[in-house]
Design an enzyme around this catalytic site. Structure first.
Site, PDB file in Angstrom:
ATOM      1  N   TRP A 188       0.812  -1.286   0.000  1.00  0.00           N
ATOM      2  CA  TRP A 188       0.097   0.073   0.061  1.00  0.00           C
ATOM      3  C   TRP A 188       0.920   1.158   0.009  1.00  0.00           C
ATOM      4  O   TRP A 188       2.033   1.307   0.734  1.00  0.00           O
ATOM      5  CB  TRP A 188      -0.898   0.134   1.109  1.00  0.00           C
ATOM      6  CG  TRP A 188      -1.533   1.387   1.224  1.00  0.00           C
ATOM      7  CD1 TRP A 188      -2.764   1.484   0.368  1.00  0.00           C
ATOM      8  CD2 TRP A 188      -1.164   2.593   2.024  1.00  0.00           C
ATOM      9  NE1 TRP A 188      -3.012   3.123   0.815  1.00  0.00           N
ATOM     10  CE2 TRP A 188      -2.326   3.598   1.910  1.00  0.00           C
ATOM     11  CE3 TRP A 188      -0.382   2.679   3.186  1.00  0.00           C
ATOM     12  CZ2 TRP A 188      -2.135   4.924   2.171  1.00  0.00           C
ATOM     13  CZ3 TRP A 188      -0.329   3.938   3.673  1.00  0.00           C
ATOM     14  CH2 TRP A 188      -1.126   4.932   3.272  1.00  0.00           C
ATOM     15  N   GLU A 229      -3.042  -3.026  -2.760  1.00  0.00           N
ATOM     16  CA  GLU A 229      -3.928  -2.301  -1.909  1.00  0.00           C
ATOM     17  C   GLU A 229      -4.448  -0.963  -2.440  1.00  0.00           C
ATOM     18  O   GLU A 229      -3.515  -0.153  -2.358  1.00  0.00           O
ATOM     19  CB  GLU A 229      -3.787  -2.478  -0.348  1.00  0.00           C
ATOM     20  CG  GLU A 229      -4.867  -1.722   0.631  1.00  0.00           C
ATOM     21  CD  GLU A 229      -4.610  -1.583   1.839  1.00  0.00           C
ATOM     22  OE1 GLU A 229      -3.420  -2.132   2.362  1.00  0.00           O
ATOM     23  OE2 GLU A 229      -5.491  -1.078   2.564  1.00  0.00           O
ATOM     24  N   LYS A 231      -7.005   2.437  -2.698  1.00  0.00           N
ATOM     25  CA  LYS A 231      -7.452   3.333  -1.969  1.00  0.00           C
ATOM     26  C   LYS A 231      -8.416   4.675  -2.637  1.00  0.00           C
ATOM     27  O   LYS A 231      -7.851   4.638  -3.714  1.00  0.00           O
ATOM     28  CB  LYS A 231      -6.497   4.101  -0.837  1.00  0.00           C
ATOM     29  CG  LYS A 231      -7.099   4.903   0.261  1.00  0.00           C
ATOM     30  CD  LYS A 231      -5.786   4.927   1.238  1.00  0.00           C
ATOM     31  CE  LYS A 231      -6.425   5.872   2.222  1.00  0.00           C
ATOM     32  NZ  LYS A 231      -5.619   5.596   3.472  1.00  0.00           N
ATOM     33  N   ASP A 262      -9.491  -3.238   0.906  1.00  0.00           N
ATOM     34  CA  ASP A 262      -9.783  -2.652   2.542  1.00  0.00           C
ATOM     35  C   ASP A 262     -11.066  -2.045   2.767  1.00  0.00           C
ATOM     36  O   ASP A 262     -11.629  -1.330   1.895  1.00  0.00           O
ATOM     37  CB  ASP A 262      -8.551  -1.640   2.928  1.00  0.00           C
ATOM     38  CG  ASP A 262      -8.704  -1.242   4.321  1.00  0.00           C
ATOM     39  OD1 ASP A 262      -9.611  -0.462   4.822  1.00  0.00           O
ATOM     40  OD2 ASP A 262      -7.658  -0.820   4.973  1.00  0.00           O
ATOM     41  N   HIS A 265     -11.688   1.845   2.343  1.00  0.00           N
ATOM     42  CA  HIS A 265     -11.232   2.372   0.990  1.00  0.00           C
ATOM     43  C   HIS A 265     -12.059   2.472  -0.009  1.00  0.00           C
ATOM     44  O   HIS A 265     -11.731   2.526  -1.253  1.00  0.00           O
ATOM     45  CB  HIS A 265      -9.760   1.499   0.639  1.00  0.00           C
ATOM     46  CG  HIS A 265      -8.753   1.538   1.700  1.00  0.00           C
ATOM     47  ND1 HIS A 265      -7.317   1.295   1.390  1.00  0.00           N
ATOM     48  CD2 HIS A 265      -8.634   2.246   2.747  1.00  0.00           C
ATOM     49  CE1 HIS A 265      -6.629   1.297   2.269  1.00  0.00           C
ATOM     50  NE2 HIS A 265      -7.286   2.026   3.327  1.00  0.00           N
ATOM     51  N   HIS A 289      -8.770  -6.381   4.005  1.00  0.00           N
ATOM     52  CA  HIS A 289      -8.305  -5.869   5.100  1.00  0.00           C
ATOM     53  C   HIS A 289      -9.636  -5.394   6.052  1.00  0.00           C
ATOM     54  O   HIS A 289     -10.213  -4.514   5.391  1.00  0.00           O
ATOM     55  CB  HIS A 289      -7.506  -4.583   5.130  1.00  0.00           C
ATOM     56  CG  HIS A 289      -6.072  -4.572   4.729  1.00  0.00           C
ATOM     57  ND1 HIS A 289      -5.152  -3.633   4.655  1.00  0.00           N
ATOM     58  CD2 HIS A 289      -5.314  -5.644   5.017  1.00  0.00           C
ATOM     59  CE1 HIS A 289      -4.112  -3.927   4.667  1.00  0.00           C
ATOM     60  NE2 HIS A 289      -3.905  -5.509   4.952  1.00  0.00           N
ATOM     61  N   ASP A 297     -12.327   6.713   5.659  1.00  0.00           N
ATOM     62  CA  ASP A 297     -11.235   5.807   6.273  1.00  0.00           C
ATOM     63  C   ASP A 297     -10.667   5.777   7.660  1.00  0.00           C
ATOM     64  O   ASP A 297      -9.720   6.000   7.984  1.00  0.00           O
ATOM     65  CB  ASP A 297     -10.463   5.759   5.245  1.00  0.00           C
ATOM     66  CG  ASP A 297      -9.526   4.450   5.334  1.00  0.00           C
ATOM     67  OD1 ASP A 297      -9.790   3.488   6.017  1.00  0.00           O
ATOM     68  OD2 ASP A 297      -8.271   4.411   5.020  1.00  0.00           O
ATOM     69  N   ASP A 299     -10.531   3.932  10.094  1.00  0.00           N
ATOM     70  CA  ASP A 299      -9.889   2.757  10.844  1.00  0.00           C
ATOM     71  C   ASP A 299     -10.413   2.569  12.231  1.00  0.00           C
ATOM     72  O   ASP A 299      -9.539   2.282  13.080  1.00  0.00           O
ATOM     73  CB  ASP A 299      -8.604   3.061  10.757  1.00  0.00           C
ATOM     74  CG  ASP A 299      -7.804   2.641   9.253  1.00  0.00           C
ATOM     75  OD1 ASP A 299      -8.126   1.632   8.990  1.00  0.00           O
ATOM     76  OD2 ASP A 299      -7.327   3.528   8.815  1.00  0.00           O
ATOM     77  N   ASP A 329      -7.390  -4.355   9.979  1.00  0.00           N
ATOM     78  CA  ASP A 329      -6.547  -3.227   9.829  1.00  0.00           C
ATOM     79  C   ASP A 329      -7.396  -2.124  10.395  1.00  0.00           C
ATOM     80  O   ASP A 329      -8.248  -1.545   9.441  1.00  0.00           O
ATOM     81  CB  ASP A 329      -6.298  -3.019   8.155  1.00  0.00           C
ATOM     82  CG  ASP A 329      -5.559  -1.822   8.095  1.00  0.00           C
ATOM     83  OD1 ASP A 329      -4.830  -1.054   8.927  1.00  0.00           O
ATOM     84  OD2 ASP A 329      -5.426  -1.351   6.782  1.00  0.00           O
TER      85      ASP A 329
HETATM   86  C1  RNT Z   1      -3.774   2.536   4.589  1.00  0.00           C
HETATM   87  C2  RNT Z   1      -3.912   1.055   4.428  1.00  0.00           C
HETATM   88  C3  RNT Z   1      -2.960   0.191   4.911  1.00  0.00           C
HETATM   89  C4  RNT Z   1      -2.395   0.584   6.144  1.00  0.00           C
HETATM   90  C5  RNT Z   1      -1.559  -0.153   6.956  1.00  0.00           C
HETATM   91  C6  RNT Z   1      -0.715   0.279   7.905  1.00  0.00           C
HETATM   92  O1  RNT Z   1      -4.868   3.224   4.468  1.00  0.00           O
HETATM   93  O2  RNT Z   1      -5.390   0.601   4.829  1.00  0.00           O
HETATM   94  O3  RNT Z   1      -3.152  -0.947   4.737  1.00  0.00           O
HETATM   95  O4  RNT Z   1      -3.451   0.890   6.931  1.00  0.00           O
HETATM   96  O5  RNT Z   1      -0.709  -0.962   6.068  1.00  0.00           O
HETATM   97 ZN    ZN Z   2      -5.402  -1.488   4.576  1.00  0.00          ZN
END
Ligand code: RNT
Ligand code: ZN
Length: 422
Positions: A188, A229, A231, A262, A265, A289, A297, A299, A329
């Site tokens: 990523w 990955e 986004k 993810d 994302h 993820h 996003d 998290d 994640d």
């Molecule tokens: C970032 C991505 C990525 C990170 C990690 C730390 O937006 O989601 O995967 O969160 O690799």
């Molecule tokens: Zn991620």
């Protein structure tokens, strides 16, 4: 006594599921094989161990909160992880980032890291019976500050990150070889821009070339599996992200790589579950993820919400459990971090269990007949079926605390360990 109570509730649940057309015993058996890749970075707010005491974030990765007890050393992180694994039923993996190596007292820059810096992790993983996954860290670094890494127009910056990722794949293959289990290496990058760019194409041309260069080195699939990955946007890359979904999907399809979806994302109203049977028409493997985006996003810790449930329903319905790699994640520094890990991990396992408990044939039958009333009614009934009784029994079988018992353990850990750190 406790066991008898749980077993009784489970037996009743098995009956109820049988009545609706599901096999709870089979679901429990299948859940035993589900392995989550636990992300090391929830334990220390994505800081890593490059420079002792440093607390860097960048590339749009934003950790908020100031709960005490962040892991500051490899030793503390392992201690926390051991606690997490002891509260997650099943056997799970560890997902490391390149900034979590054991670098000693000297500063080792990202283009110099070696498998040896991860020998301690491999040793620990062998000892604990864990398998490892790995990630290059193309953020929180002065050469990522301008906003572009593998797609930078500055050749020196680009070469630096290419070298880093090459080394990370080498380290991943080393882990896979040592642990006799393929390591998933995920790329990523934060590349993108805050404001409207005029050369979207230029950076994508460069990213494609950088990836081609990185993947020139091939590794056996039994050692290393590559994933990319995408986004939608990030903090500081609101107007343009080089590695978009279309970009990586195209790259993965033509170069035989995996993509990573993810859950934070995509557009907030997009259904990630819907993507599963679409991408699996063409891809062999997929990395997930699992995260929880709240408005963006963000998290947040994964929970058993509709979108997570739907994601795993689609994985199970399509028969894809063997082809998905499930990773977590999220990173939240506003609550006990070990507890956050455990909540998220248990929620994902529950989502898989819930999907495994669907009366698949019955649902398909009514749908194929066009009986949409029965389909919706069954889906509604499933929501109040005794999944908790099946979950508790599974926890007991796997020798971890059932139900709410882990809350007490986390509170104890918080008092004894986390709060004594700061
Ligand atoms: C970032 C991505 C990525 C990170 C990690 C730390 O937006 O989601 O995967 O969160 O690799
Ligand atoms: Zn991620």
């Amino acid at each position: 006594m406790k066991f008898q109570k749980i077993e009784k509730a489970y037996n009743e649940a098995v009956e109820k599921y049988r009545d609706i057309g599901s096999d709870a015993e089979e679901a429990v058996e299948k859940l035993k094989d589900v392995s989550l890749s636990i992300h090391c970075w929830q334990g220390d707010d994505v800081a890593g161990f490059e420079k002792p005491g440093s607390h860097l974030t960048g590339g749009g990765i934003q950790v908020t909160g100031s709960y005490p007890g962040r892991a500051r050393t490899v030793k503390e992180l392992r201690q926390d992880l051991e606690k997490v694994y002891s509260l997650l039923p099943g056997s799970h993996r560890l997902n490391l980032h390149a900034i979590y190596g054991e670098f000693g007292d000297t500063f080792i820059d990202r283009d110099k890291i070696e498998p040896g810096h991860f020998g301690g992790w491999v040793h620990w993983a062998k000892d604990k019976g864990l398998k490892l996954d790995f990630n290059c860290s193309c953020f929180s670094h002065p050469l990522a500050d301008a906003g572009f890494t593998l797609s930078s127009k500055d050749k020196n910056i680009r070469l630096f990150w290419i070298e880093h990722v090459k080394r990370c794949r080498r380290i991943g293959a080393f882990m896979g070889r040592e642990l006799k289990n393929a390591c998933v290496h995920n790329i990523w990058i934060p590349d993108g821009s805050k404001d409207i760019p005029v050369d979207r194409k230029g950076h994508r041309d460069l990213l494609k070339d950088s990836l081609d260069e990185i993947f020139r080195e091939g590794y056996p699939q039994k050692e290393l599996k590559d994933s990319l990955e995408s986004k939608l946007f990030g903090i500081g890359s609101e107007s343009y992200v080089v590695g978009s979904h279309e970009f990586y999907l195209g790259y993965a399809l033509t170069k035989n790589k995996m993509i990573c979806l993810d859950t934070g994302h995509f557009h907030p109203t997009e259904n990630i579950g819907d993507k599963i049977s679409a991408v699996f028409q063409f891809l062999d493997g997929l990395l997930l993820h699992v995260s929880r985006g709240v408005r963006w996003d963000s998290d947040h810790v994964a929970v058993l919400d509709d979108s997570t449930r739907n994601l795993f329903e689609e994985v199970v319905r399509g028969g894809y459990l063997d082809r998905v790699h499930i990773a977590l994640d999220f990173f939240d520094a506003s609550l006990n971090r070990v507890g956050a890990w455990v909540i998220g991990g248990r929620a994902v396992l529950k989502a898989v269990l819930s999907a495994l408990l669907e009366p698949r044939e019955r649902l398909l039958e009514v749908e194929n007949k066009g009986d949409y009333f029965s389909r919706l009614a069954l889906l509604e009934e499933l929501k109040t079926m005794p999944i908790g009784a099946v979950w508790d029994y599974f926890c007991l079988l796997m020798d971890v605390p059932p139900g709410q018992e882990y809350i007490r353990e986390i509170i104890q850990y918080d008092a004894d360990i986390s709060r004594k750190r700061d």
